[in-house]
Design an enzyme around this catalytic site. Sequence first.
Site, short mmCIF file in Angstrom:
data_model
loop_
_atom_site.label_atom_id
_atom_site.label_comp_id
_atom_site.label_asym_id
_atom_site.label_seq_id
_atom_site.Cartn_x
_atom_site.Cartn_y
_atom_site.Cartn_z
N HIS A 197 0.73 -1.09 0.28
CA HIS A 197 -0.16 0.33 0.26
C HIS A 197 1.15 1.01 -0.26
O HIS A 197 0.77 1.85 1.43
CB HIS A 197 -0.92 0.04 1.00
CG HIS A 197 -2.02 -0.60 0.80
ND1 HIS A 197 -1.83 -2.19 2.11
CD2 HIS A 197 -3.09 -0.83 0.34
CE1 HIS A 197 -3.74 -2.52 1.19
NE2 HIS A 197 -4.06 -2.15 0.45
N ASN A 198 1.57 1.55 -0.67
CA ASN A 198 2.75 2.90 -0.97
C ASN A 198 1.98 3.28 -2.52
O ASN A 198 0.83 2.64 -3.18
CB ASN A 198 3.79 1.99 -1.42
CG ASN A 198 4.14 1.51 -2.15
OD1 ASN A 198 3.50 0.91 -3.73
ND2 ASN A 198 5.32 0.05 -2.10
N ALA A 199 2.50 4.98 -3.10
CA ALA A 199 1.93 5.50 -3.94
C ALA A 199 2.04 4.43 -5.49
O ALA A 199 1.81 4.26 -6.50
CB ALA A 199 3.50 6.70 -3.81
N VAL A 200 3.11 3.59 -5.43
CA VAL A 200 3.14 2.57 -6.68
C VAL A 200 1.86 1.86 -7.01
O VAL A 200 1.51 2.60 -7.97
CB VAL A 200 3.83 1.66 -6.60
CG1 VAL A 200 4.07 1.24 -7.97
CG2 VAL A 200 5.88 2.48 -6.52
N ASP A 238 -5.46 5.19 -1.33
CA ASP A 238 -5.45 4.65 -0.14
C ASP A 238 -4.45 5.53 0.70
O ASP A 238 -3.31 5.17 1.20
CB ASP A 238 -4.27 3.48 -0.61
CG ASP A 238 -5.45 2.44 -0.79
OD1 ASP A 238 -6.42 1.84 0.16
OD2 ASP A 238 -4.92 0.95 -0.69
N GLN A 398 -3.18 -16.50 -3.05
CA GLN A 398 -4.38 -15.41 -4.22
C GLN A 398 -5.22 -16.10 -4.40
O GLN A 398 -6.32 -16.32 -5.30
CB GLN A 398 -3.25 -15.63 -5.50
CG GLN A 398 -2.15 -14.56 -4.89
CD GLN A 398 -2.79 -13.44 -4.96
OE1 GLN A 398 -2.64 -13.02 -5.86
NE2 GLN A 398 -1.91 -12.74 -3.69
ZN LIG Z 1 -5.86 0.17 -2.92
#
Ligand SMILES: [Zn+2]
Length: 458
Positions: A197-200, A238, A398
């Site tokens: 959960h980062n900017a990428v 996010d 997954q």
């Molecule tokens: Zn998200």
Amino acid sequence: MGILLIWSLVLFLIKWIACKRRGAISYDSSDQTALYIRMLGSCVIFKQLSTRDVRVRSRAGFVSERRGSHPYIDFRILHSQSETDVPLSARNIRRLLSFQRYMRSSLFFRGIAAQNSLYILDDDYNGQAKCMLEKVGNWNFDIFLFDRLTNGNSLVNLTFHLLNQHGLIEHFNLDMVKLRRFLVMVQEDYHSQNPYHNAVHAADVTQAMYCYLREHKLAKTFTQWDVLVGLIAAATHDLDHPGVNQLFLIKTNHYLASLYNNTSVLENHHWRSAVGLLRESGLFAHLPLQDRQQMESQLGCLILATDISRQNEYLSQFRIHLDKGDLHLDNADHRLFILQMALKCADICNPCRTWELSKQWSEKVTEEFFHQGDVERKYRLDVSPLCDRHKEKIYDIQIGFITYLVEPLFVEWARFSNTRLSQTMLGHVGLNKASWKGMQQEQSSSGDDTLPQKDRIP
Ligand SMILES: [Zn+2]
């Protein structure tokens, strides 16, 4: 009178210091519904004394450089374990480089001239990044490569490009400096130390959203306003994610959980953080109040829809509309609903990408889950579902994710927008699920004895 005044001042100072040390929340008193949370003084670390006793203490001498970082838990400790194996010198260098990258990106986008000759190298990278942007509508767009080419500024560059390409900057008369500033603040408020959960991830979701907005059905009916709301919601959906889930915040009695009554805690926080940055940047200050309020409320509709625990609610509503065939995109409410569904799709579209991209995302999200599990174990909390590295397997996670969440959503999306892209996405989902199943079978036939010692249950 003099003593009273001094005493009042002393009391005020004590309260102020206490507030700064804890990391305070300030509310925008001009709008009672908007709980504009502004994190201040994030120089704290998390200390768990017992399962119900979460305490916090100041970390002397440390000044956080991040905006909007978490006030009660310094989430860097979540990632400290993996660093213990790295020699101290390498760790320091990595931190230094990372800090420099942060500084450079901030200064650059805030308009302060760069004085470093190494920018010659960046020009070359920028050229390649620009080439990539020409194919930004391609579903195979490699956001990881784009992030490297932009020196970790994929979210700023991609979002700016898309807004510009759509003519939104001109249409809404947006101030370029304010827009850059807003996007830099958004990017900085994502936690770069989060594996997933980062900017990428935000950039990836924004790129996917753009692909959906280009679909014929949407492109011919959606207004410039709809596109603006859709792209900003994707970029901010996010914002300030702490790298742990809602359950973690609830069981550690985090104040955000109480603030939002244990309901869509993270999504509410992402939305309010986005509203805070919009107001702080003044990006829409020139628009009428009604438009600004509409933007904030529609951002809320979209971001809150990404709460995965409410998936069935949105999906059944979508199915009912599709069964009845009563979705009319000349209706603004229906367009907003489709924007919600599009953002939901964009948010969980990782398994719809090519295996090379999809696998990387799966590994990153698993890493984040397992980090949470490690912290929970360390502080004697119950390890959350999917977070136990000693029990869970990436392929099981997954397969479950694809079967119960991704496939049902994308099957309905393909019913709504039966295009080549929808079929491509479903094709990748099928292939990726088969790959994970192949690994699962391989593992079950070879047995757990092949697992390294450290991966076994103690
Ligand atoms: Zn998200």
